[in-house]
Design an enzyme around this catalytic site. Structure first.
Site, PDB file in Angstrom:
ATOM      1  N   ALA A  14       0.803  -1.236   0.000  1.00  0.00           N
ATOM      2  CA  ALA A  14       0.000   0.000   0.000  1.00  0.00           C
ATOM      3  C   ALA A  14       0.834   1.284   0.000  1.00  0.00           C
ATOM      4  O   ALA A  14       0.272   2.362   0.125  1.00  0.00           O
ATOM      5  CB  ALA A  14      -0.946  -0.006   1.194  1.00  0.00           C
ATOM      6  N   ARG A  16       2.203   2.758  -2.373  1.00  0.00           N
ATOM      7  CA  ARG A  16       1.889   3.612  -3.535  1.00  0.00           C
ATOM      8  C   ARG A  16       0.735   3.002  -4.333  1.00  0.00           C
ATOM      9  O   ARG A  16       0.219   1.942  -3.977  1.00  0.00           O
ATOM     10  CB  ARG A  16       3.124   3.797  -4.425  1.00  0.00           C
ATOM     11  CG  ARG A  16       3.648   2.507  -5.006  1.00  0.00           C
ATOM     12  CD  ARG A  16       4.620   2.761  -6.164  1.00  0.00           C
ATOM     13  NE  ARG A  16       4.705   1.567  -6.975  1.00  0.00           N
ATOM     14  CZ  ARG A  16       5.798   0.804  -7.080  1.00  0.00           C
ATOM     15  NH1 ARG A  16       6.887   1.143  -6.445  1.00  0.00           N
ATOM     16  NH2 ARG A  16       5.778  -0.275  -7.836  1.00  0.00           N
ATOM     17  N   ASP A  64       7.544  -8.808   3.165  1.00  0.00           N
ATOM     18  CA  ASP A  64       7.410  -9.363   1.812  1.00  0.00           C
ATOM     19  C   ASP A  64       6.190 -10.293   1.846  1.00  0.00           C
ATOM     20  O   ASP A  64       6.238 -11.355   2.473  1.00  0.00           O
ATOM     21  CB  ASP A  64       8.695 -10.124   1.459  1.00  0.00           C
ATOM     22  CG  ASP A  64       8.605 -10.797   0.110  1.00  0.00           C
ATOM     23  OD1 ASP A  64       7.511 -10.807  -0.505  1.00  0.00           O
ATOM     24  OD2 ASP A  64       9.644 -11.324  -0.349  1.00  0.00           O
ATOM     25  N   ASN A  91      -3.595  -6.716  -1.935  1.00  0.00           N
ATOM     26  CA  ASN A  91      -3.405  -5.816  -3.076  1.00  0.00           C
ATOM     27  C   ASN A  91      -2.025  -5.943  -3.723  1.00  0.00           C
ATOM     28  O   ASN A  91      -1.887  -5.650  -4.913  1.00  0.00           O
ATOM     29  CB  ASN A  91      -3.627  -4.370  -2.589  1.00  0.00           C
ATOM     30  CG  ASN A  91      -3.160  -3.351  -3.596  1.00  0.00           C
ATOM     31  OD1 ASN A  91      -3.843  -3.091  -4.587  1.00  0.00           O
ATOM     32  ND2 ASN A  91      -1.974  -2.784  -3.390  1.00  0.00           N
ATOM     33  N   SER A 143      -7.698  -9.098 -11.628  1.00  0.00           N
ATOM     34  CA  SER A 143      -7.542  -8.208 -12.783  1.00  0.00           C
ATOM     35  C   SER A 143      -8.474  -8.702 -13.890  1.00  0.00           C
ATOM     36  O   SER A 143      -8.801  -9.897 -13.939  1.00  0.00           O
ATOM     37  CB  SER A 143      -6.101  -8.266 -13.291  1.00  0.00           C
ATOM     38  OG  SER A 143      -6.005  -7.704 -14.580  1.00  0.00           O
ATOM     39  N   TYR A 156       1.122 -13.357 -15.363  1.00  0.00           N
ATOM     40  CA  TYR A 156       0.273 -12.433 -14.591  1.00  0.00           C
ATOM     41  C   TYR A 156      -1.195 -12.875 -14.650  1.00  0.00           C
ATOM     42  O   TYR A 156      -1.876 -12.937 -13.617  1.00  0.00           O
ATOM     43  CB  TYR A 156       0.453 -11.031 -15.173  1.00  0.00           C
ATOM     44  CG  TYR A 156      -0.298  -9.925 -14.461  1.00  0.00           C
ATOM     45  CD1 TYR A 156       0.161  -9.414 -13.248  1.00  0.00           C
ATOM     46  CD2 TYR A 156      -1.449  -9.371 -15.013  1.00  0.00           C
ATOM     47  CE1 TYR A 156      -0.513  -8.377 -12.607  1.00  0.00           C
ATOM     48  CE2 TYR A 156      -2.130  -8.337 -14.378  1.00  0.00           C
ATOM     49  CZ  TYR A 156      -1.661  -7.847 -13.174  1.00  0.00           C
ATOM     50  OH  TYR A 156      -2.330  -6.828 -12.543  1.00  0.00           O
ATOM     51  N   ALA A 158      -2.392 -15.824 -15.236  1.00  0.00           N
ATOM     52  CA  ALA A 158      -2.571 -17.081 -14.486  1.00  0.00           C
ATOM     53  C   ALA A 158      -2.635 -16.794 -12.996  1.00  0.00           C
ATOM     54  O   ALA A 158      -3.464 -17.359 -12.273  1.00  0.00           O
ATOM     55  CB  ALA A 158      -1.431 -18.050 -14.792  1.00  0.00           C
ATOM     56  N   LYS A 160      -3.647 -14.056 -11.579  1.00  0.00           N
ATOM     57  CA  LYS A 160      -4.884 -13.340 -11.260  1.00  0.00           C
ATOM     58  C   LYS A 160      -6.111 -14.247 -11.402  1.00  0.00           C
ATOM     59  O   LYS A 160      -7.116 -14.062 -10.700  1.00  0.00           O
ATOM     60  CB  LYS A 160      -5.015 -12.090 -12.148  1.00  0.00           C
ATOM     61  CG  LYS A 160      -3.912 -11.049 -11.902  1.00  0.00           C
ATOM     62  CD  LYS A 160      -3.948 -10.522 -10.481  1.00  0.00           C
ATOM     63  CE  LYS A 160      -2.996  -9.377 -10.225  1.00  0.00           C
ATOM     64  NZ  LYS A 160      -3.007  -8.902  -8.841  1.00  0.00           N
ATOM     65  N   ILE A 189      -6.045   0.736 -14.976  1.00  0.00           N
ATOM     66  CA  ILE A 189      -6.026   1.781 -13.941  1.00  0.00           C
ATOM     67  C   ILE A 189      -4.708   2.547 -14.053  1.00  0.00           C
ATOM     68  O   ILE A 189      -3.637   1.933 -14.210  1.00  0.00           O
ATOM     69  CB  ILE A 189      -6.164   1.162 -12.525  1.00  0.00           C
ATOM     70  CG1 ILE A 189      -7.355   0.191 -12.447  1.00  0.00           C
ATOM     71  CG2 ILE A 189      -6.267   2.259 -11.468  1.00  0.00           C
ATOM     72  CD1 ILE A 189      -8.727   0.785 -12.657  1.00  0.00           C
TER      73      ILE A 189
HETATM   74  P1  NAI Z   1       2.045  -0.554  -8.150  1.00  0.00           P
HETATM   75  O1  NAI Z   1       3.204  -1.231  -8.771  1.00  0.00           O
HETATM   76  O2  NAI Z   1       1.864   0.921  -8.328  1.00  0.00           O
HETATM   77  O3  NAI Z   1       2.016  -0.858  -6.572  1.00  0.00           O
HETATM   78  C1  NAI Z   1       2.169  -2.166  -6.082  1.00  0.00           C
HETATM   79  C2  NAI Z   1       2.714  -2.094  -4.665  1.00  0.00           C
HETATM   80  O4  NAI Z   1       2.938  -3.441  -4.209  1.00  0.00           O
HETATM   81  C3  NAI Z   1       4.075  -1.372  -4.581  1.00  0.00           C
HETATM   82  O5  NAI Z   1       4.063  -0.440  -3.513  1.00  0.00           O
HETATM   83  C4  NAI Z   1       5.057  -2.509  -4.356  1.00  0.00           C
HETATM   84  O6  NAI Z   1       6.225  -2.134  -3.615  1.00  0.00           O
HETATM   85  C5  NAI Z   1       4.191  -3.503  -3.560  1.00  0.00           C
HETATM   86  N1  NAI Z   1       4.736  -4.864  -3.608  1.00  0.00           N
HETATM   87  C6  NAI Z   1       5.249  -5.530  -4.672  1.00  0.00           C
HETATM   88  N2  NAI Z   1       5.671  -6.747  -4.294  1.00  0.00           N
HETATM   89  C7  NAI Z   1       5.412  -6.856  -2.967  1.00  0.00           C
HETATM   90  C8  NAI Z   1       5.627  -7.874  -2.006  1.00  0.00           C
HETATM   91  N3  NAI Z   1       6.205  -9.032  -2.327  1.00  0.00           N
HETATM   92  N4  NAI Z   1       5.240  -7.645  -0.723  1.00  0.00           N
HETATM   93  C9  NAI Z   1       4.667  -6.473  -0.355  1.00  0.00           C
HETATM   94  N5  NAI Z   1       4.446  -5.475  -1.233  1.00  0.00           N
HETATM   95  C10 NAI Z   1       4.816  -5.666  -2.513  1.00  0.00           C
HETATM   96  O7  NAI Z   1       0.757  -1.364  -8.655  1.00  0.00           O
HETATM   97  P2  NAI Z   1      -0.785  -0.934  -8.720  1.00  0.00           P
HETATM   98  O8  NAI Z   1      -1.100  -0.529 -10.101  1.00  0.00           O
HETATM   99  O9  NAI Z   1      -1.118  -0.039  -7.600  1.00  0.00           O
HETATM  100  O10 NAI Z   1      -1.466  -2.374  -8.508  1.00  0.00           O
HETATM  101  C11 NAI Z   1      -2.011  -2.813  -7.266  1.00  0.00           C
HETATM  102  C12 NAI Z   1      -2.720  -4.140  -7.513  1.00  0.00           C
HETATM  103  O11 NAI Z   1      -3.761  -3.963  -8.473  1.00  0.00           O
HETATM  104  C13 NAI Z   1      -1.806  -5.230  -8.045  1.00  0.00           C
HETATM  105  O12 NAI Z   1      -2.165  -6.473  -7.488  1.00  0.00           O
HETATM  106  C14 NAI Z   1      -2.112  -5.232  -9.530  1.00  0.00           C
HETATM  107  O13 NAI Z   1      -1.829  -6.456 -10.131  1.00  0.00           O
HETATM  108  C15 NAI Z   1      -3.595  -4.917  -9.508  1.00  0.00           C
HETATM  109  N6  NAI Z   1      -4.092  -4.378 -10.767  1.00  0.00           N
HETATM  110  C16 NAI Z   1      -3.609  -3.193 -11.272  1.00  0.00           C
HETATM  111  C17 NAI Z   1      -4.103  -2.720 -12.469  1.00  0.00           C
HETATM  112  C18 NAI Z   1      -3.633  -1.440 -13.080  1.00  0.00           C
HETATM  113  O14 NAI Z   1      -4.081  -1.136 -14.193  1.00  0.00           O
HETATM  114  N7  NAI Z   1      -2.784  -0.658 -12.437  1.00  0.00           N
HETATM  115  C19 NAI Z   1      -5.124  -3.456 -13.212  1.00  0.00           C
HETATM  116  C20 NAI Z   1      -5.545  -4.666 -12.588  1.00  0.00           C
HETATM  117  C21 NAI Z   1      -5.046  -5.093 -11.414  1.00  0.00           C
END
Ligand code: NAI
Length: 248
Positions: A14, A16, A64, A91, A143, A156, A158, A160, A189
């Site tokens: 969370a 970002r 993690d 998330n 997703s 990805y 798979a 989701k 998004i």
């Molecule tokens: P983002 O990349 O901006 O943020 C993801 C956050 O997760 C980052 O703060 C990152 O440091 C953290 N993270 C990554 N690996 C981690 C781990 N092993 N442990 C703890 N934290 C970890 O991504 P966004 O766009 O905010 O995506 C959030 C969720 O929404 C993700 O699951 C993504 O797959 C999903 N999503 C996003 C879409 C989009 O269009 N942006 C569309 C569909 C789904």
């Protein structure tokens, strides 16, 4: 409004993007917020400050989400400090996009571990407290590509799609104990994750969206408030598409 007053929400990844917006929006509804991300950095510190200034209890935890032992430890710590785990938003997620012919084993394993195993880790750790409370709402970030697939995203998609199967199974297993489990399938998004895409790819995506715009993190956060609150008390095992009509 105070749709989530008195509830503790745990949100992974969370610092970002979408997760950050979910944390802020849930705090606006009165929830106390325990959030995680990989490390304590400026993003995490500034979010913690912003949430505390809103008058709720809030704390960021470095963990993690793909690590089983770390997750169990952090969820136990959250329960001790906050007294309950009422809403869990799984998330955290990553992309490592490439065509199947170029995808190596490491890239496959990493995406499945971070996106799918993390959901198991946190749900497993949180359910023991939700079972004692006889209540809880689990929200898993899937997703649209988990529903329909996407070229260049076999790993990805798979992960989701796996989240959707997991969500529905948990809804069936834990429903009788007052625990709900739902997935959100966001479409396109606008966050750091999608900003990495080339402009022509982004424009192509937007052309295919009936509402003709990318979604905002707020659009996804609004769905989380619904699923986390008692407004959705008879909704479980569902996938809510937040995609501007893309998956129709
Ligand atoms: P983002 O990349 O901006 O943020 C993801 C956050 O997760 C980052 O703060 C990152 O440091 C953290 N993270 C990554 N690996 C981690 C781990 N092993 N442990 C703890 N934290 C970890 O991504 P966004 O766009 O905010 O995506 C959030 C969720 O929404 C993700 O699951 C993504 O797959 C999903 N999503 C996003 C879409 C989009 O269009 N942006 C569309 C569909 C789904």
């Amino acid at each position: 409004m105070s749709l989530l007053k008195g509830k503790t929400a745990v949100i992974t990844g969370a610092a970002r993007g979408i997760g950050r917006e979910i944390a802020i929006s849930m705090a606006k509804e009165g929830a106390n917020i325990a959030f995680t991300d990989l490390k304590i950095d400026d993003n995490m510190i500034s979010l913690e400050k912003e949430l505390n200034a809103m008058g709720v209890k809030a704390k960021g935890f470095a963990s993690d989400a793909s690590d089983y032992a770390q997750t169990d430890e952090v969820v136990n710590e959250i329960q001790k400090e906050f007294g309950s785990v009422d809403i869990l938003v799984n998330n955290a997620g990553i992309t490592r996009d490439t065509l199947l012919m170029r995808m190596d084993e490491e890239t496959w394993d990493m995406v499945i571990k971070v996106n799918l195993k993390s959901v198991f880790n946190f749900t497993k750790a949180a359910q023991k407290f939700m079972l004692k409370q006889k209540s809880g709402s689990i929200i898993n970030m899937s997703s649209v590509v988990g529903v329909s697939g996407n070229a260049g995203q076999a790993n990805y998609s798979a992960s989701k799609a796996g989240i959707i199967g997991f969500t529905k199974s948990v809804a069936k297993e834990l429903g009788s104990r007052g625990i709900r489990s739902n997935a959100i399938a966001p479409g396109f998004i606008i966050t750091d994750m999608t900003a990495k895409l080339p402009e022509d790819v982004r424009n192509e995506w937007i052309k295919g969206i009936p509402l003709r715009r990318g979604g905002t993190p707020q659009d996804v956060a609004n769905a989380c408030i619904f699923l986390g609150s008692d407004l959705s008390s008879y909704v479980s095992g569902q996938v809510l598409n937040v995609c501007g009509g893309m998956n129709t």
